[in-house]
Design an enzyme around this catalytic site. Structure first.
Site, PDB file in Angstrom:
ATOM      1  N   ILE A  87      -2.326  23.512 -34.980  1.00  0.00           N
ATOM      2  CA  ILE A  87      -1.564  24.441 -34.900  1.00  0.00           C
ATOM      3  C   ILE A  87      -1.508  24.960 -33.621  1.00  0.00           C
ATOM      4  O   ILE A  87      -2.176  25.591 -33.001  1.00  0.00           O
ATOM      5  CB  ILE A  87      -1.915  25.554 -36.001  1.00  0.00           C
ATOM      6  CG1 ILE A  87      -2.064  25.096 -37.454  1.00  0.00           C
ATOM      7  CG2 ILE A  87      -1.214  26.635 -35.974  1.00  0.00           C
ATOM      8  CD1 ILE A  87      -3.019  25.526 -38.289  1.00  0.00           C
ATOM      9  N   CYS A  88      -0.172  25.539 -33.196  1.00  0.00           N
ATOM     10  CA  CYS A  88      -0.061  26.121 -32.055  1.00  0.00           C
ATOM     11  C   CYS A  88       0.184  27.469 -32.120  1.00  0.00           C
ATOM     12  O   CYS A  88       1.450  27.883 -32.576  1.00  0.00           O
ATOM     13  CB  CYS A  88       1.236  25.342 -31.236  1.00  0.00           C
ATOM     14  SG  CYS A  88       1.764  26.293 -29.749  1.00  0.00           S
ATOM     15  N   LEU A  89      -0.802  28.184 -32.121  1.00  0.00           N
ATOM     16  CA  LEU A  89      -0.748  29.647 -32.362  1.00  0.00           C
ATOM     17  C   LEU A  89      -1.610  30.467 -31.466  1.00  0.00           C
ATOM     18  O   LEU A  89      -2.951  30.095 -31.197  1.00  0.00           O
ATOM     19  CB  LEU A  89      -1.278  29.971 -33.718  1.00  0.00           C
ATOM     20  CG  LEU A  89      -1.352  31.248 -34.480  1.00  0.00           C
ATOM     21  CD1 LEU A  89      -0.044  31.930 -34.410  1.00  0.00           C
ATOM     22  CD2 LEU A  89      -2.185  31.263 -35.779  1.00  0.00           C
TER      23      LEU A  89
END
Length: 150
Positions: A87-89
């Protein structure tokens, strides 16, 4: 031996059991407090509504000073989720703070489902469709939701 990371994770687990956020659950795997399974339910009144999405969280002894490694196990179609489920968070990367607990991480991921950042794509096709063809994007999301039932 109980380490600071394990103590904090026990606190996170107790809090998650006592006061779980809507649409989120999580627990350690096989009596290992450093490895968790989690479920996020798709938020109501969104294309994600009705979906049940599985994740894993892996913590190091540096927790809560370093974020967990979080991955979707369920197949996803989202601008900020890589093919491997990563996840790109921001809060899982450069905006991490020890104040975040497991509930905050999972709640942030649940929010990300409905509010992606197409300017920081992990999935270029999903980002393009989200920006240029919302109807097709939503159709693909609904397919993912339907696959999450099994």
């Amino acid at each position: 031996m109980t380490t600071p990371a394990k103590k904090r994770l026990m606190w996170d687990f107790k809090r998650l059991q006592k006061d779980p956020p809507v649409g989120i659950s999580g627990a350690p795997q096989d009596n290992n407090i450093m490895h968790w399974n989690a479920l996020i339910f798709g938020p109501e009144d969104t294309p994600w509504d009705g979906g049940t999405f599985k994740l894993t969280l892996h913590f190091t002894e540096d927790y809560p000073n370093k974020p967990p490694i979080v991955r979707f196990v369920s197949r996803m179609f989202h601008p900020n989720i890589y093919a491997d489920g990563s996840i790109c968070l921001d809060i899982l990367q450069n905006q991490w703070s020890p104040i975040y607990d497991v509930a905050a991480v999972l709640t942030s991921i649940q929010s990300l489902l409905c509010d992606p950042n197409p300017d920081s794509p992990a999935n270029a096709e999903a980002a393009r469709l989200f920006s240029e063809n919302k109807r097709e994007y939503n159709r693909k999301v609904i397919e993912i939701v339907e696959q999450s039932y099994v």
